[in-house]
Design a protein around this motif. Structure first.
Motif, PDB file in Angstrom:
ATOM      1  N   LEU A   1       0.829  -1.218   0.000  1.00  0.00           N
ATOM      2  CA  LEU A   1       0.000   0.000   0.000  1.00  0.00           C
ATOM      3  C   LEU A   1       0.861   1.265   0.000  1.00  0.00           C
ATOM      4  CD1 LEU A   1      -2.861  -1.007   2.465  1.00  0.00           C
ATOM      5  CD2 LEU A   1      -3.008  -0.739  -0.022  1.00  0.00           C
ATOM      6  N   GLN A   2       1.972   1.223   0.722  1.00  0.00           N
ATOM      7  CA  GLN A   2       2.876   2.379   0.731  1.00  0.00           C
ATOM      8  C   GLN A   2       3.465   2.597  -0.660  1.00  0.00           C
ATOM      9  OE1 GLN A   2       5.810   2.064   3.862  1.00  0.00           O
ATOM     10  NE2 GLN A   2       4.266   1.503   5.362  1.00  0.00           N
ATOM     11  N   TYR A   3       3.840   1.505  -1.321  1.00  0.00           N
ATOM     12  CA  TYR A   3       4.369   1.628  -2.676  1.00  0.00           C
ATOM     13  C   TYR A   3       3.288   2.122  -3.642  1.00  0.00           C
ATOM     14  CZ  TYR A   3       8.866  -0.599  -1.626  1.00  0.00           C
ATOM     15  OH  TYR A   3      10.117  -0.877  -1.142  1.00  0.00           O
ATOM     16  N   GLN A   4       2.035   1.727  -3.426  1.00  0.00           N
ATOM     17  CA  GLN A   4       0.952   2.213  -4.277  1.00  0.00           C
ATOM     18  C   GLN A   4       0.771   3.722  -4.113  1.00  0.00           C
ATOM     19  OE1 GLN A   4      -2.286  -0.405  -3.215  1.00  0.00           O
ATOM     20  NE2 GLN A   4      -1.690  -1.922  -4.758  1.00  0.00           N
ATOM     21  N   ALA A   5       0.907   4.202  -2.895  1.00  0.00           N
ATOM     22  CA  ALA A   5       0.833   5.650  -2.668  1.00  0.00           C
ATOM     23  C   ALA A   5       1.995   6.352  -3.370  1.00  0.00           C
ATOM     24  CB  ALA A   5       0.851   5.955  -1.166  1.00  0.00           C
ATOM     25  N   ASP A   6       3.179   5.754  -3.313  1.00  0.00           N
ATOM     26  CA  ASP A   6       4.343   6.310  -4.014  1.00  0.00           C
ATOM     27  C   ASP A   6       4.123   6.294  -5.524  1.00  0.00           C
ATOM     28  OD1 ASP A   6       5.597   6.640  -1.569  1.00  0.00           O
ATOM     29  OD2 ASP A   6       6.850   4.851  -1.764  1.00  0.00           O
ATOM     30  N   LEU A   7       3.448   5.257  -6.007  1.00  0.00           N
ATOM     31  CA  LEU A   7       3.170   5.152  -7.445  1.00  0.00           C
ATOM     32  C   LEU A   7       2.284   6.303  -7.903  1.00  0.00           C
ATOM     33  CD1 LEU A   7       3.424   3.511 -10.068  1.00  0.00           C
ATOM     34  CD2 LEU A   7       1.461   2.154  -9.311  1.00  0.00           C
ATOM     35  N   ALA A   8       1.311   6.664  -7.090  1.00  0.00           N
ATOM     36  CA  ALA A   8       0.446   7.796  -7.439  1.00  0.00           C
ATOM     37  C   ALA A   8       1.259   9.084  -7.545  1.00  0.00           C
ATOM     38  CB  ALA A   8      -0.669   7.943  -6.403  1.00  0.00           C
ATOM     39  N   GLU A   9       2.210   9.253  -6.655  1.00  0.00           N
ATOM     40  CA  GLU A   9       3.063  10.443  -6.699  1.00  0.00           C
ATOM     41  C   GLU A   9       4.038  10.394  -7.873  1.00  0.00           C
ATOM     42  OE1 GLU A   9       2.707  13.175  -4.717  1.00  0.00           O
ATOM     43  OE2 GLU A   9       0.935  12.129  -3.966  1.00  0.00           O
ATOM     44  N   ALA A  10       4.518   9.202  -8.206  1.00  0.00           N
ATOM     45  CA  ALA A  10       5.454   9.059  -9.327  1.00  0.00           C
ATOM     46  C   ALA A  10       4.782   9.434 -10.642  1.00  0.00           C
ATOM     47  CB  ALA A  10       5.988   7.632  -9.395  1.00  0.00           C
ATOM     48  N   GLY A  11       3.475   9.254 -10.712  1.00  0.00           N
ATOM     49  CA  GLY A  11       2.732   9.638 -11.919  1.00  0.00           C
ATOM     50  C   GLY A  11       2.857  11.118 -12.215  1.00  0.00           C
ATOM     51  N   LYS A  12       2.994  11.911 -11.176  1.00  0.00           N
ATOM     52  CA  LYS A  12       3.174  13.360 -11.379  1.00  0.00           C
ATOM     53  C   LYS A  12       4.494  13.639 -12.082  1.00  0.00           C
ATOM     54  CE  LYS A  12       0.489  14.433  -7.248  1.00  0.00           C
ATOM     55  NZ  LYS A  12       0.523  14.961  -5.886  1.00  0.00           N
ATOM     56  N   ILE A  13       5.500  12.874 -11.743  1.00  0.00           N
ATOM     57  CA  ILE A  13       6.809  13.042 -12.382  1.00  0.00           C
ATOM     58  C   ILE A  13       6.747  12.566 -13.830  1.00  0.00           C
ATOM     59  CG2 ILE A  13       9.235  12.331 -12.328  1.00  0.00           C
ATOM     60  CD1 ILE A  13       8.880  11.958  -9.271  1.00  0.00           C
ATOM     61  N   ALA A  14       6.060  11.446 -14.038  1.00  0.00           N
ATOM     62  CA  ALA A  14       5.986  10.862 -15.383  1.00  0.00           C
ATOM     63  C   ALA A  14       5.178  11.738 -16.346  1.00  0.00           C
ATOM     64  CB  ALA A  14       5.370   9.467 -15.313  1.00  0.00           C
ATOM     65  N   ARG A  15       4.341  12.612 -15.805  1.00  0.00           N
ATOM     66  CA  ARG A  15       3.512  13.471 -16.662  1.00  0.00           C
ATOM     67  C   ARG A  15       3.837  14.964 -16.487  1.00  0.00           C
ATOM     68  NH1 ARG A  15       0.690   9.349 -14.847  1.00  0.00           N
ATOM     69  NH2 ARG A  15      -0.280  10.354 -13.081  1.00  0.00           N
ATOM     70  N   ALA A  16       5.042  15.260 -16.039  1.00  0.00           N
ATOM     71  CA  ALA A  16       5.454  16.657 -15.832  1.00  0.00           C
ATOM     72  C   ALA A  16       5.408  17.421 -17.151  1.00  0.00           C
ATOM     73  CB  ALA A  16       6.858  16.707 -15.236  1.00  0.00           C
ATOM     74  N   ARG A  17       4.957  18.640 -17.081  1.00  0.00           N
ATOM     75  CA  ARG A  17       4.870  19.505 -18.259  1.00  0.00           C
ATOM     76  C   ARG A  17       6.038  20.498 -18.214  1.00  0.00           C
ATOM     77  NH1 ARG A  17       1.819  17.744 -21.897  1.00  0.00           N
ATOM     78  NH2 ARG A  17       1.268  19.804 -22.601  1.00  0.00           N
TER      79      ARG A  17
END
Length: 140
Positions: free
Chosen positions: A58-74
């Motif tokens: 679950l902690q890694y899933q929360a980190d995954l949600a945050e990593a999505g922000k990096i993967a979609r940075a404008r």
């Protein structure tokens, strides 16, 4: 600092403040099996390990949600440097997402293994109970 002799002993219970993100799986958690093929755990420890691996997933899933922000940075601007920087950041974020997905799958797999072990434990308990119940009652 000298390295202590003997087998390392880890206190049961995951410390989220620890540098190590994985729950300990050895030391005082299990008694080594004579043939060296694993550890023996009691039922309470198995339940604790299942919970710890699921919590870690679950902690890694929360980190995954945050990593999505990096993967979609404008990019902040329309010039070449900003666009290129955003592309590199996106690649890094995508790599991070992939790594986190692997870690989530690993943690879920470990939890499943301990759940399977709990099933075997319950089956052994039921078998032992039925064998005992088949014994004659009272003094013969």
């Amino acid at each position: 600092m000298a390295v202590p002799d003997g087998t390392p002993v880890y206190p049961p219970g995951f410390n989220p403040g620890s540098v190590c993100k994985a729950p300990p799986t050895g030391g005082s958690y299990g008694t080594p099996v004579a043939d060296g093929s694993g550890f023996k755990y009691d039922e309470a420890t198995l339940h604790e390990l299942v919970n710890e691996w699921r919590d870690l997933a679950l902690q890694y899933q929360a980190d995954l949600a945050e990593a999505g922000k990096i993967a979609r940075a404008r990019p902040p601007g329309l010039e070449y440097a900003s666009g290129n920087n955003a592309n590199i950041t996106n690649l890094s974020g995508s790599a991070l997402e992939g790594t986190l997905r692997q870690r989530i799958a690993y943690c879920e797999n470990m939890a499943t293994r301990y759940v399977t072990a709990l099933g075997k434990y319950a089956t052994a308990e039921e078998h032992a109970t039925s064998v005992i119940n088949q014994q004659p009652k009272g003094i013969a």
